[in-house]
Design a protein around this motif. Structure first.
Motif, PDB file in Angstrom:
ATOM      1  N   LEU A  21      13.920  16.040  34.854  1.00 35.35           N
ATOM      2  CA  LEU A  21      15.352  15.911  36.123  1.00 35.35           C
ATOM      3  C   LEU A  21      13.912  15.938  37.084  1.00 35.35           C
ATOM      4  O   LEU A  21      14.334  15.377  38.300  1.00 35.35           O
ATOM      5  N   GLU A  22      12.514  16.237  37.016  1.00 39.05           N
ATOM      6  CA  GLU A  22      11.706  15.777  38.032  1.00 39.05           C
ATOM      7  C   GLU A  22      11.266  15.041  38.284  1.00 39.05           C
ATOM      8  O   GLU A  22      10.628  14.753  39.692  1.00 39.05           O
ATOM      9  N   VAL A  23      11.620  13.690  38.275  1.00 36.87           N
ATOM     10  CA  VAL A  23      11.242  12.004  38.579  1.00 36.87           C
ATOM     11  C   VAL A  23      11.995  11.888  39.350  1.00 36.87           C
ATOM     12  O   VAL A  23      12.915  12.252  39.571  1.00 36.87           O
ATOM     13  N   ASP A  24      11.458  11.385  40.396  1.00 41.17           N
ATOM     14  CA  ASP A  24      11.748  10.841  41.582  1.00 41.17           C
ATOM     15  C   ASP A  24      11.528   9.355  41.874  1.00 41.17           C
ATOM     16  O   ASP A  24      10.392   8.629  41.220  1.00 41.17           O
ATOM     17  N   PHE A  25      12.323   8.723  41.888  1.00 43.11           N
ATOM     18  CA  PHE A  25      12.386   6.904  41.854  1.00 43.11           C
ATOM     19  C   PHE A  25      12.028   6.415  43.700  1.00 43.11           C
ATOM     20  O   PHE A  25      12.377   6.747  43.789  1.00 43.11           O
ATOM     21  N   THR A  26      10.873   5.840  43.213  1.00 48.22           N
ATOM     22  CA  THR A  26      10.845   4.692  45.142  1.00 48.22           C
ATOM     23  C   THR A  26      12.193   3.997  45.343  1.00 48.22           C
ATOM     24  O   THR A  26      12.598   3.684  44.273  1.00 48.22           O
ATOM     25  N   ALA A  27      12.275   3.730  46.801  1.00 47.66           N
ATOM     26  CA  ALA A  27      13.569   3.147  46.882  1.00 47.66           C
ATOM     27  C   ALA A  27      13.760   1.401  46.190  1.00 47.66           C
ATOM     28  O   ALA A  27      14.042   1.091  46.086  1.00 47.66           O
ATOM     29  N   ASP A  28      12.100   0.952  46.191  1.00 42.68           N
ATOM     30  CA  ASP A  28      11.783  -0.446  45.355  1.00 42.68           C
ATOM     31  C   ASP A  28      11.808  -0.340  43.577  1.00 42.68           C
ATOM     32  O   ASP A  28      12.253  -1.289  43.531  1.00 42.68           O
ATOM     33  N   GLN A  29      11.646   0.948  43.493  1.00 44.27           N
ATOM     34  CA  GLN A  29      11.443   1.176  41.908  1.00 44.27           C
ATOM     35  C   GLN A  29      13.376   1.216  41.539  1.00 44.27           C
ATOM     36  O   GLN A  29      13.420   0.548  40.966  1.00 44.27           O
ATOM     37  N   LEU A  30      14.091   2.263  42.295  1.00 36.65           N
ATOM     38  CA  LEU A  30      15.719   2.035  42.213  1.00 36.65           C
ATOM     39  C   LEU A  30      15.989   0.376  42.427  1.00 36.65           C
ATOM     40  O   LEU A  30      17.079  -0.127  41.463  1.00 36.65           O
ATOM     41  N   ALA A  31      15.349  -0.401  43.418  1.00 35.52           N
ATOM     42  CA  ALA A  31      16.535  -1.836  43.340  1.00 35.52           C
ATOM     43  C   ALA A  31      15.834  -2.771  42.658  1.00 35.52           C
ATOM     44  O   ALA A  31      16.243  -3.763  41.752  1.00 35.52           O
ATOM     45  N   ARG A  32      14.815  -2.505  42.017  1.00 39.83           N
ATOM     46  CA  ARG A  32      14.478  -3.083  41.068  1.00 39.83           C
ATOM     47  C   ARG A  32      15.347  -2.802  39.227  1.00 39.83           C
ATOM     48  O   ARG A  32      14.572  -3.545  38.546  1.00 39.83           O
ATOM     49  N   LEU A  33      15.193  -1.036  39.089  1.00 40.58           N
ATOM     50  CA  LEU A  33      16.507  -1.072  37.610  1.00 40.58           C
ATOM     51  C   LEU A  33      17.017  -1.790  38.207  1.00 40.58           C
ATOM     52  O   LEU A  33      18.358  -1.956  37.233  1.00 40.58           O
ATOM     53  N   ASP A  34      17.957  -1.317  39.214  1.00 43.97           N
ATOM     54  CA  ASP A  34      19.050  -2.469  39.567  1.00 43.97           C
ATOM     55  C   ASP A  34      18.908  -3.569  39.073  1.00 43.97           C
ATOM     56  O   ASP A  34      20.295  -4.270  38.265  1.00 43.97           O
ATOM     57  N   LYS A  35      17.893  -4.489  40.061  1.00 40.47           N
ATOM     58  CA  LYS A  35      18.247  -6.169  39.400  1.00 40.47           C
ATOM     59  C   LYS A  35      18.459  -5.655  38.010  1.00 40.47           C
ATOM     60  O   LYS A  35      19.070  -7.173  37.306  1.00 40.47           O
ATOM     61  N   VAL A  36      17.827  -5.208  37.253  1.00 40.14           N
ATOM     62  CA  VAL A  36      17.429  -5.752  36.409  1.00 40.14           C
ATOM     63  C   VAL A  36      18.074  -5.409  35.282  1.00 40.14           C
ATOM     64  O   VAL A  36      18.222  -6.167  33.982  1.00 40.14           O
ATOM     65  N   SER A  37      19.276  -4.449  34.994  1.00 36.48           N
ATOM     66  CA  SER A  37      20.179  -3.532  34.162  1.00 36.48           C
ATOM     67  C   SER A  37      21.599  -4.599  35.655  1.00 36.48           C
ATOM     68  O   SER A  37      22.261  -4.296  34.657  1.00 36.48           O
ATOM     69  N   ALA A  38      21.811  -5.377  35.514  1.00 40.30           N
ATOM     70  CA  ALA A  38      23.323  -5.736  36.716  1.00 40.30           C
ATOM     71  C   ALA A  38      23.311  -6.809  35.096  1.00 40.30           C
ATOM     72  O   ALA A  38      23.079  -7.327  34.789  1.00 40.30           O
TER      73      ALA A  38
END
Length: 67
Positions: A21-38
């Motif tokens: 729960l303490e993990v924070d993702f950067t905007a770039d990391q979230l964008a990359r996760l969104d792209k690869v999990s689309a």
């Protein structure tokens, strides 16, 4: 029917799970996760989202006279 119960079996596993729960993702990391999990929703979704189908379904179709 079987339903697995997902969770910690030991106090150490619980601490590890709660630490996630303490993990924070950067905007770039979230964008990359969104792209690869689309998920490609495919032909039917594309068809139903098309302007032509939306026009027909919403009743905005206008038929012009040939006269």
């Amino acid at each position: 029917m079987t339903a697995p119960v997902i969770g910690a079996r030991t106090p150490e596993q619980l601490v590890g799970n709660l630490a996630a729960l303490e993990v924070d993702f950067t905007a770039d990391q979230l964008a990359r996760l969104d792209k690869v999990s689309a998920i490609d929703l495919g032909y039917l979704r594309d068809l139903l989202a098309s302007d032509h189908i939306r026009t027909v379904v919403t009743g905005d179709l206008k038929i012009e006279s040939r006269r």
